[in-house]
Design an enzyme around this catalytic site. Sequence first.
Site, PDB file in Angstrom:
ATOM      1  N   ALA A  76      -5.852   2.319   8.515  1.00  0.00           N
ATOM      2  CA  ALA A  76      -6.139   2.437   9.814  1.00  0.00           C
ATOM      3  C   ALA A  76      -5.278   3.870  10.646  1.00  0.00           C
ATOM      4  CB  ALA A  76      -5.559   1.610  11.016  1.00  0.00           C
ATOM      5  N   GLY A  84      -6.702  -1.134   6.277  1.00  0.00           N
ATOM      6  CA  GLY A  84      -8.388  -1.391   6.760  1.00  0.00           C
ATOM      7  C   GLY A  84      -9.374  -0.587   5.939  1.00  0.00           C
ATOM      8  N   GLU A 141     -10.674  -3.221   3.708  1.00  0.00           N
ATOM      9  CA  GLU A 141     -10.465  -4.068   4.382  1.00  0.00           C
ATOM     10  C   GLU A 141     -12.253  -3.742   4.936  1.00  0.00           C
ATOM     11  OE1 GLU A 141      -7.531  -4.645   7.351  1.00  0.00           O
ATOM     12  OE2 GLU A 141      -7.624  -6.695   6.973  1.00  0.00           O
ATOM     13  N   GLU A 180       0.117  -3.241   4.255  1.00  0.00           N
ATOM     14  CA  GLU A 180       0.275  -3.280   5.161  1.00  0.00           C
ATOM     15  C   GLU A 180       1.543  -3.632   5.407  1.00  0.00           C
ATOM     16  OE1 GLU A 180      -2.606  -3.342   4.462  1.00  0.00           O
ATOM     17  OE2 GLU A 180      -4.293  -3.177   5.927  1.00  0.00           O
TER      18      GLU A 180
HETATM   19  C1  3H9 Z   1      -3.908  -0.908   8.422  1.00  0.00           C
HETATM   20  O1  3H9 Z   1      -5.070  -0.296   7.941  1.00  0.00           O
HETATM   21  C2  3H9 Z   1      -4.170  -1.972   9.647  1.00  0.00           C
HETATM   22  C3  3H9 Z   1      -5.225  -2.857   9.529  1.00  0.00           C
HETATM   23  O2  3H9 Z   1      -5.298  -3.877   8.563  1.00  0.00           O
HETATM   24  C4  3H9 Z   1      -5.570  -3.265  10.677  1.00  0.00           C
HETATM   25  C5  3H9 Z   1      -6.526  -2.434  11.818  1.00  0.00           C
HETATM   26  C6  3H9 Z   1      -6.645  -3.459  13.172  1.00  0.00           C
HETATM   27  N1  3H9 Z   1      -3.080   6.899   9.056  1.00  0.00           N
HETATM   28  O3  3H9 Z   1       1.178  10.341   2.333  1.00  0.00           O
HETATM   29  P1  3H9 Z   1      -0.008  11.889   2.501  1.00  0.00           P
HETATM   30  C7  3H9 Z   1      -1.744  11.112   6.334  1.00  0.00           C
HETATM   31  S1  3H9 Z   1      -2.625  -0.118   8.337  1.00  0.00           S
HETATM   32  C8  3H9 Z   1      -2.171   8.164   9.855  1.00  0.00           C
HETATM   33  O4  3H9 Z   1       1.400  12.340   2.693  1.00  0.00           O
HETATM   34  P2  3H9 Z   1      -0.607  11.377  -0.406  1.00  0.00           P
HETATM   35  C9  3H9 Z   1       0.057  11.191   6.233  1.00  0.00           C
HETATM   36  O5  3H9 Z   1       1.099  11.395   7.487  1.00  0.00           O
HETATM   37  C10 3H9 Z   1      -2.303   0.738   7.297  1.00  0.00           C
HETATM   38  N2  3H9 Z   1      -1.730   8.954   8.578  1.00  0.00           N
HETATM   39  O6  3H9 Z   1      -0.459  12.361   1.303  1.00  0.00           O
HETATM   40  C11 3H9 Z   1      -0.043  12.799   6.031  1.00  0.00           C
HETATM   41  O7  3H9 Z   1       0.120  13.908   7.026  1.00  0.00           O
HETATM   42  P3  3H9 Z   1       0.716  15.477   7.319  1.00  0.00           P
HETATM   43  C12 3H9 Z   1      -2.582   0.519   6.179  1.00  0.00           C
HETATM   44  C13 3H9 Z   1      -2.328   9.108   7.540  1.00  0.00           C
HETATM   45  O8  3H9 Z   1      -1.611  12.087  -1.078  1.00  0.00           O
HETATM   46  C14 3H9 Z   1      -1.370  12.960   5.449  1.00  0.00           C
HETATM   47  O9  3H9 Z   1      -2.483  12.069   5.874  1.00  0.00           O
HETATM   48  N3  3H9 Z   1      -2.463   2.121   5.189  1.00  0.00           N
HETATM   49  C15 3H9 Z   1      -2.726   7.928   7.802  1.00  0.00           C
HETATM   50  O10 3H9 Z   1       0.706  11.267  -1.133  1.00  0.00           O
HETATM   51  C16 3H9 Z   1      -1.097  13.127   3.676  1.00  0.00           C
HETATM   52  O11 3H9 Z   1      -0.935  11.906   2.785  1.00  0.00           O
HETATM   53  C17 3H9 Z   1      -1.425   2.883   4.769  1.00  0.00           C
HETATM   54  O12 3H9 Z   1      -0.556   2.447   5.213  1.00  0.00           O
HETATM   55  C18 3H9 Z   1      -2.908   6.688   7.655  1.00  0.00           C
HETATM   56  N4  3H9 Z   1      -3.477   5.673   7.657  1.00  0.00           N
HETATM   57  O13 3H9 Z   1      -0.427   9.798  -0.329  1.00  0.00           O
HETATM   58  C19 3H9 Z   1      -1.882   3.548   3.655  1.00  0.00           C
HETATM   59  N5  3H9 Z   1      -1.795   8.024   5.348  1.00  0.00           N
HETATM   60  O14 3H9 Z   1       0.501  15.910   6.039  1.00  0.00           O
HETATM   61  C20 3H9 Z   1      -1.019   5.071   3.852  1.00  0.00           C
HETATM   62  C21 3H9 Z   1      -1.733   8.936   5.120  1.00  0.00           C
HETATM   63  O15 3H9 Z   1       0.471  15.585   8.941  1.00  0.00           O
HETATM   64  N6  3H9 Z   1      -1.341   5.872   3.471  1.00  0.00           N
HETATM   65  N7  3H9 Z   1      -2.420   9.669   6.605  1.00  0.00           N
HETATM   66  O16 3H9 Z   1       2.564  15.047   6.854  1.00  0.00           O
HETATM   67  C22 3H9 Z   1      -0.324   5.866   2.151  1.00  0.00           C
HETATM   68  O17 3H9 Z   1       0.020   5.365   1.897  1.00  0.00           O
HETATM   69  C23 3H9 Z   1      -0.629   7.922   1.608  1.00  0.00           C
HETATM   70  O18 3H9 Z   1      -0.943   8.605   3.069  1.00  0.00           O
HETATM   71  C24 3H9 Z   1      -1.828   8.084   0.260  1.00  0.00           C
HETATM   72  C25 3H9 Z   1      -2.119   9.244   0.099  1.00  0.00           C
HETATM   73  C26 3H9 Z   1      -1.629   6.531  -0.643  1.00  0.00           C
HETATM   74  C27 3H9 Z   1      -3.139   7.070   1.423  1.00  0.00           C
END
Ligand code: 3H9
Length: 702
Positions: A63, A102, A105, A125
């Site tokens: 998400a 998500g 999911e 999450e």
């Molecule tokens: C969820 O899914 C809830 C659902 O179950 C239910 C819904 C109803 N959203 O980390 P990086 C941004 S909860 C918005 O530096 P990497 C991040 O802020 C979600 N923005 O890159 C950054 O911005 P900036 C569950 C996001 O390659 C840029 O993207 N998912 C999101 O080192 C690059 O990120 C998670 O918890 C996001 N979801 O790592 C995953 N994700 O450049 C969270 C990233 O402006 N994300 N951004 O600073 C991660 O773990 C890592 O970002 C990922 C990439 C491994 C994906």
Amino acid sequence: MKGTVHYEVRGNIALMTVDNPPVNPLSSGVRQGLADGIDAALADDKVQAIVLTGAGRAFIAGADISEFGGQSQGPSLHDCLNRMDNSKKPIVAAINGTAFGGGLEVALCCHYRVIAPGAPVGLPEVKLGLLPGAGGTQRLPRLIGAEKALEFILSGDPIPGPQAKALGIADEVAEGDIVEAGIAFAQKVVAEGSRVRRIRDETSVIEKDRDNPEIFANARKNAARRMRKRFAPEMIIQCVEAAVNVGDFDAGMKVEQECFAKCLNHPQREALIHIFFSEREVAKIPDVPRDTPTKDIQRAGVIGCGTMGGGISMSFLNVGIPVTVLELDQSALDRGMGVIKRNYDIQVQRGRMSAEEVDHRMSLLTGTTNYEDLGTADVIIEAVYENIDVKVETFKKMESVAKPGAILASNTSGLDVDKMAQATSRPESVIGLHFFSPANVMRLLEVVRGSKTSKETIATSMKLGRTLNKIAVLSGNAPGFIGNRMLGGYTRQAGEIILQGATPYQVDNVLLDFGMPMGPFQMNDLVGLDLGWRARKLSGVKPEDVPITARVADKLCELERFGQKSNRGYYIYPEGSRAGQPDPEVVEMVEQTSAELGITRREISNDEVLKRCLYPLINEGARILEDGIAIRPCDIDIVYINGYGFPEVTGGPMFWADKQGLDNILADIKKFAEEYGDAAWKPAPLLERLVKEGKNFASLQG
Ligand code: 3H9
């Protein structure tokens, strides 16, 4: 609307590609694109199956975290999932890269999953104070069983493609072009009669779990131990319990949505998402742009192979960077390298590392007593005795052997980096790299810029932090930098409070209850009470000149109660145990010390203990911001969480302060100033200004 989904029809297959750089979160435009794409594919008679993939390095990162807590536009994720669930045409997820939260999911809502070997999948999450709220807690147990699902969801850790296949999350691991593999899989399904395999309809696996309540009891036990004070784990367990026991998928989904809403509205969620964004924010340095050139660090030199030098060396070895470590004499070198080997051997005994891996890491380590051998290192870090004269001498020697362009770093925890830089003819290459003990474990790296440190040296050091799997935070060069400067008031207050009426155990318990991993007196016992006592003895401080907050510790040392190392300090440690037991003799000693100092003891409430320990951190934090030592409040939060064990669920000291209300904190600080003297409790001008303007620390984030 943010993000999109590209739609194209290739023969009888509709290909949908999520595009929302850099990591394809499910922002409003993506949800709209998913809904439109599915509708279009279902309406098109030529289309017999759908393949869903992601553009760039991610499938879908989950998400859009930035949307939580605000108004969201477009269809909900559940609208999209319902469309997928109701599809009569098979949908294949071609998982090209990261499928988190998500994102996974959505893949689980597809009927089949083909995955690239390097694509990580996870439900992280829980780390954000949430639970998989798009069917993850209901579909995953149906696929892999409740026990494994709970393990996977409660850890929040990702697994690579082949492991996802082994676990049953993916149907096929595909090398090469993942989109082609997805299309080929879809064609096969069509050829075999277009069976739509909905995980929601699977019941055989969860039926087996129904008679096994142990699964949930164990999950609760582990969560209480590993995720103390977290709200989301219990919610996750309840959802998986519902998947197993309620049986009906839609009823289980209702439980999931209720629990998700509770998590979403819980303060821990906001705090943990603050940390998520802050961890990324601290990498951004306003005057050092992202494209600043950096040096390649292929070899490191470490001076000193004691606790810090050994741990720093291990941090490099752990990521495959060869290290030359220097000690003054062979026996100290042998001892230090022996400790490194023993630390690795313990990992082997615990089954966390193979003996071959230890051999490989040790093969990257070279010991020397000769400075010349540091000449090939791209970065040299000194970890010698914490004394400025010793450091200055060490920097002179470092510079005499270092190759041109090498970074010369100090692991000082608070001394003047400029003084060290001045001892060299290349101050632009000098920087502070403050690792926290144990350096091979602790995540924080305080990077300290001197007045002449070049942007290239800063950018390289911040990048080095990431390479070492640490979180690097930039600090200005002032005594104690960010972390240790703030700590002074915290420990001083703890020392005063026990003289005024609390016991060390009350103080520790209050801070433990707040979520700190240990209280200040437990911390003193761990570090060793004798360090300060010996230093005072060596410098000839008269007993009457010992600060009153150190009097009890010094008395304990006179009785050879140095802390954990001698099995006695503020606590008694039964042989071989690190869990201390309170000692009535210490309470008597504290009371006697109060009497000697003419302090009348009184009852001190837990609330006062907490405020008096934590508010000095906040007040000093405000000064650190005002002085420009920390760039933003979130930099302080990240330092305190990762270096000092400040509870993550609070969001860090500055975020927590905002939640308490800066006006409330200032009013208490003023009250304490009246009661206990202005010197310790003078409000930081920035704190006063923010309160006057009705603002908070978050308003300074920019
Ligand atoms: C969820 O899914 C809830 C659902 O179950 C239910 C819904 C109803 N959203 O980390 P990086 C941004 S909860 C918005 O530096 P990497 C991040 O802020 C979600 N923005 O890159 C950054 O911005 P900036 C569950 C996001 O390659 C840029 O993207 N998912 C999101 O080192 C690059 O990120 C998670 O918890 C996001 N979801 O790592 C995953 N994700 O450049 C969270 C990233 O402006 N994300 N951004 O600073 C991660 O773990 C890592 O970002 C990922 C990439 C491994 C994906």
